[in-house]
Design a protein around this motif. Structure first.
Motif, PDB file in Angstrom:
ATOM      1  N   GLU A 101       0.808  -1.202   0.000  1.00  0.00           N
ATOM      2  CA  GLU A 101       0.000   0.000   0.000  1.00  0.00           C
ATOM      3  C   GLU A 101       0.845   1.256   0.000  1.00  0.00           C
ATOM      4  OE1 GLU A 101      -3.491  -0.500   2.357  1.00  0.00           O
ATOM      5  OE2 GLU A 101      -2.673  -2.440   2.878  1.00  0.00           O
ATOM      6  N   PRO A 102       1.673   1.422  -1.013  1.00  0.00           N
ATOM      7  CA  PRO A 102       2.430   2.657  -1.168  1.00  0.00           C
ATOM      8  C   PRO A 102       1.561   3.712  -1.831  1.00  0.00           C
ATOM      9  CG  PRO A 102       3.053   1.089  -2.833  1.00  0.00           C
ATOM     10  CD  PRO A 102       1.967   0.456  -2.031  1.00  0.00           C
ATOM     11  N   LEU A 103       2.184   4.709  -2.416  1.00  0.00           N
ATOM     12  CA  LEU A 103       1.431   5.781  -3.063  1.00  0.00           C
ATOM     13  C   LEU A 103       0.691   5.225  -4.276  1.00  0.00           C
ATOM     14  CD1 LEU A 103       4.055   8.661  -2.943  1.00  0.00           C
ATOM     15  CD2 LEU A 103       2.120   8.283  -1.418  1.00  0.00           C
ATOM     16  N   ALA A 104      -0.620   5.357  -4.257  1.00  0.00           N
ATOM     17  CA  ALA A 104      -1.434   4.796  -5.337  1.00  0.00           C
ATOM     18  C   ALA A 104      -1.049   5.419  -6.668  1.00  0.00           C
ATOM     19  CB  ALA A 104      -2.907   5.028  -5.049  1.00  0.00           C
ATOM     20  N   GLY A 105      -0.883   4.548  -7.670  1.00  0.00           N
ATOM     21  CA  GLY A 105      -0.679   5.030  -9.026  1.00  0.00           C
ATOM     22  C   GLY A 105       0.727   5.416  -9.393  1.00  0.00           C
ATOM     23  N   SER A 106       1.709   5.153  -8.532  1.00  0.00           N
ATOM     24  CA  SER A 106       3.071   5.587  -8.848  1.00  0.00           C
ATOM     25  C   SER A 106       3.967   4.398  -9.182  1.00  0.00           C
ATOM     26  CB  SER A 106       3.683   6.372  -7.682  1.00  0.00           C
ATOM     27  OG  SER A 106       3.858   5.533  -6.560  1.00  0.00           O
ATOM     28  N   VAL A 107       4.906   4.638 -10.109  1.00  0.00           N
ATOM     29  CA  VAL A 107       5.893   3.628 -10.461  1.00  0.00           C
ATOM     30  C   VAL A 107       7.280   4.260 -10.450  1.00  0.00           C
ATOM     31  CG1 VAL A 107       4.273   2.301 -11.883  1.00  0.00           C
ATOM     32  CG2 VAL A 107       5.724   4.026 -12.958  1.00  0.00           C
ATOM     33  N   VAL A 108       8.274   3.441 -10.164  1.00  0.00           N
ATOM     34  CA  VAL A 108       9.671   3.807 -10.368  1.00  0.00           C
ATOM     35  C   VAL A 108      10.177   2.957 -11.520  1.00  0.00           C
ATOM     36  CG1 VAL A 108      12.014   3.711  -9.428  1.00  0.00           C
ATOM     37  CG2 VAL A 108      10.125   4.567  -8.010  1.00  0.00           C
ATOM     38  N   VAL A 109      10.821   3.588 -12.484  1.00  0.00           N
ATOM     39  CA  VAL A 109      11.327   2.890 -13.666  1.00  0.00           C
ATOM     40  C   VAL A 109      12.854   2.856 -13.598  1.00  0.00           C
ATOM     41  CG1 VAL A 109      11.343   2.787 -16.185  1.00  0.00           C
ATOM     42  CG2 VAL A 109       9.346   3.740 -14.994  1.00  0.00           C
ATOM     43  N   LEU A 110      13.436   1.678 -13.816  1.00  0.00           N
ATOM     44  CA  LEU A 110      14.889   1.502 -13.823  1.00  0.00           C
ATOM     45  C   LEU A 110      15.373   1.290 -15.249  1.00  0.00           C
ATOM     46  CD1 LEU A 110      15.278  -0.883 -10.727  1.00  0.00           C
ATOM     47  CD2 LEU A 110      15.399   1.627 -10.795  1.00  0.00           C
ATOM     48  N   VAL A 111      16.436   2.001 -15.634  1.00  0.00           N
ATOM     49  CA  VAL A 111      16.942   1.959 -17.003  1.00  0.00           C
ATOM     50  C   VAL A 111      18.466   1.867 -17.002  1.00  0.00           C
ATOM     51  CG1 VAL A 111      14.995   3.267 -17.943  1.00  0.00           C
ATOM     52  CG2 VAL A 111      17.014   4.489 -17.146  1.00  0.00           C
ATOM     53  N   SER A 112      18.996   1.422 -18.140  1.00  0.00           N
ATOM     54  CA  SER A 112      20.451   1.391 -18.322  1.00  0.00           C
ATOM     55  C   SER A 112      20.898   2.004 -19.635  1.00  0.00           C
ATOM     56  CB  SER A 112      20.979  -0.052 -18.268  1.00  0.00           C
ATOM     57  OG  SER A 112      20.890  -0.584 -16.971  1.00  0.00           O
ATOM     58  N   GLY A 113      19.946   2.373 -20.492  1.00  0.00           N
ATOM     59  CA  GLY A 113      20.337   2.821 -21.825  1.00  0.00           C
ATOM     60  C   GLY A 113      19.470   3.926 -22.381  1.00  0.00           C
ATOM     61  N   SER A 114      18.979   3.709 -23.613  1.00  0.00           N
ATOM     62  CA  SER A 114      18.322   4.792 -24.340  1.00  0.00           C
ATOM     63  C   SER A 114      16.944   5.146 -23.807  1.00  0.00           C
ATOM     64  CB  SER A 114      18.222   4.432 -25.828  1.00  0.00           C
ATOM     65  OG  SER A 114      17.399   3.295 -26.002  1.00  0.00           O
ATOM     66  N   GLY A 115      16.285   4.204 -23.161  1.00  0.00           N
ATOM     67  CA  GLY A 115      15.028   4.536 -22.500  1.00  0.00           C
ATOM     68  C   GLY A 115      13.818   4.626 -23.405  1.00  0.00           C
ATOM     69  N   THR A 116      13.765   3.846 -24.489  1.00  0.00           N
ATOM     70  CA  THR A 116      12.584   3.916 -25.355  1.00  0.00           C
ATOM     71  C   THR A 116      11.348   3.341 -24.680  1.00  0.00           C
ATOM     72  OG1 THR A 116      13.197   1.846 -26.459  1.00  0.00           O
ATOM     73  CG2 THR A 116      13.949   3.908 -27.470  1.00  0.00           C
ATOM     74  N   LEU A 117      11.513   2.286 -23.888  1.00  0.00           N
ATOM     75  CA  LEU A 117      10.378   1.756 -23.128  1.00  0.00           C
ATOM     76  C   LEU A 117       9.930   2.771 -22.081  1.00  0.00           C
ATOM     77  CD1 LEU A 117      11.509  -1.938 -22.562  1.00  0.00           C
ATOM     78  CD2 LEU A 117       9.633  -1.182 -24.010  1.00  0.00           C
ATOM     79  N   LEU A 118      10.886   3.400 -21.428  1.00  0.00           N
ATOM     80  CA  LEU A 118      10.567   4.452 -20.478  1.00  0.00           C
ATOM     81  C   LEU A 118       9.764   5.562 -21.142  1.00  0.00           C
ATOM     82  CD1 LEU A 118      10.869   6.227 -17.902  1.00  0.00           C
ATOM     83  CD2 LEU A 118      13.109   6.927 -18.826  1.00  0.00           C
ATOM     84  N   GLN A 119      10.175   5.966 -22.341  1.00  0.00           N
ATOM     85  CA  GLN A 119       9.487   7.056 -23.023  1.00  0.00           C
ATOM     86  C   GLN A 119       8.028   6.697 -23.276  1.00  0.00           C
ATOM     87  OE1 GLN A 119      11.069  10.170 -23.880  1.00  0.00           O
ATOM     88  NE2 GLN A 119       8.871  10.627 -23.858  1.00  0.00           N
TER      89      GLN A 119
END
Length: 209
Positions: free
Chosen positions: A7-25
């Protein structure tokens, strides 16, 4: 194994990346619409100067870097990463091209709430060369898999998969790009549903209401 979102903050995500970040985008773009119901609380990386961090900064999203070399050993890095991510109280942690394997401290903290997108149809072709290995093996269909991370290498419970036909004249680069074209919308869809609707992980099955 049975787990559910804490039950953390509803609706929030942390995204971890190592490169260009197209999935992040793709996640950043989706989160710009309030109807999506997901906020990218922070973006973390295991190295400085990558495009993924720049994408987050342009979007006004907090960033952090947690480098293995800055810690006494891998276990200390793992614990530090877990603490840093936990500070943002995410509903879900998303590995979007994050090339480091997390350890026991991180998995204990985010059991059942850490997902990864992989560019092959697991359990076939785990590891960092999914498209290349699929081509080398000669399969006719490959694709992308979203799964809940566990202690193994790409062995976690599968959340969803999407198929991509392998063409006779495919190269690794061409196949990789076609996989990315379906991997991004799958990630956006499933992460959105998991965050908005909740989910459970029981044995080898993920259930989204």
């Amino acid at each position: 194994m049975t787990a559910a979102p804490s039950e953390p903050l509803a609706g929030s995500v942390v995204v971890l990346v190592s490169g260009s970040g197209t999935l992040l985008q793709a996640l950043i773009d989706a989160s710009a619409d309030p109807a999506y119901g997901v906020r990218v609380a922070a973006v973390g990386a295991d190295r400085d100067g990558i495009q993924g961090l720049a994408r987050a900064e342009r979007a006004g999203i907090p960033t952090f870097v947690c480098r293995v070399s800055d810690h006494l050993d891998r276990a200390a890095w793992d614990a530090a990463l877990a603490e840093t991510v936990a500070a943002y109280a995410p509903t879900l942690v998303v590995s979007a091209g994050f090339l480091k394997l997390v350890g026991p401290a991180f998995l204990a903290r985010f059991a059942g709430r850490y997902v990864n997108s992989h560019n092959a149809l697991l359990p076939s072709f785990p590891g960092i060369h999914g498209p290349r290995d699929a081509l080398d093996y000669g399969v006719k269909v490959t694709g992308a898999t979203l799964f809940v991370v566990d202690e193994g290498i790409d062995t976690g419970v599968i959340v969803g998969q999407v198929a991509v036909p392998v063409e006779d004249d495919d190269t690794v680069d061409r196949l990789t790009e076609r996989i990315k074209a379906v991997e991004r919308p799958q990630l956006v869809d499933l992460v959105g549903r998991m965050v908005r609707e909740g989910f459970t992980v029981t044995d080898r099955k993920v259930t989204i209401p």
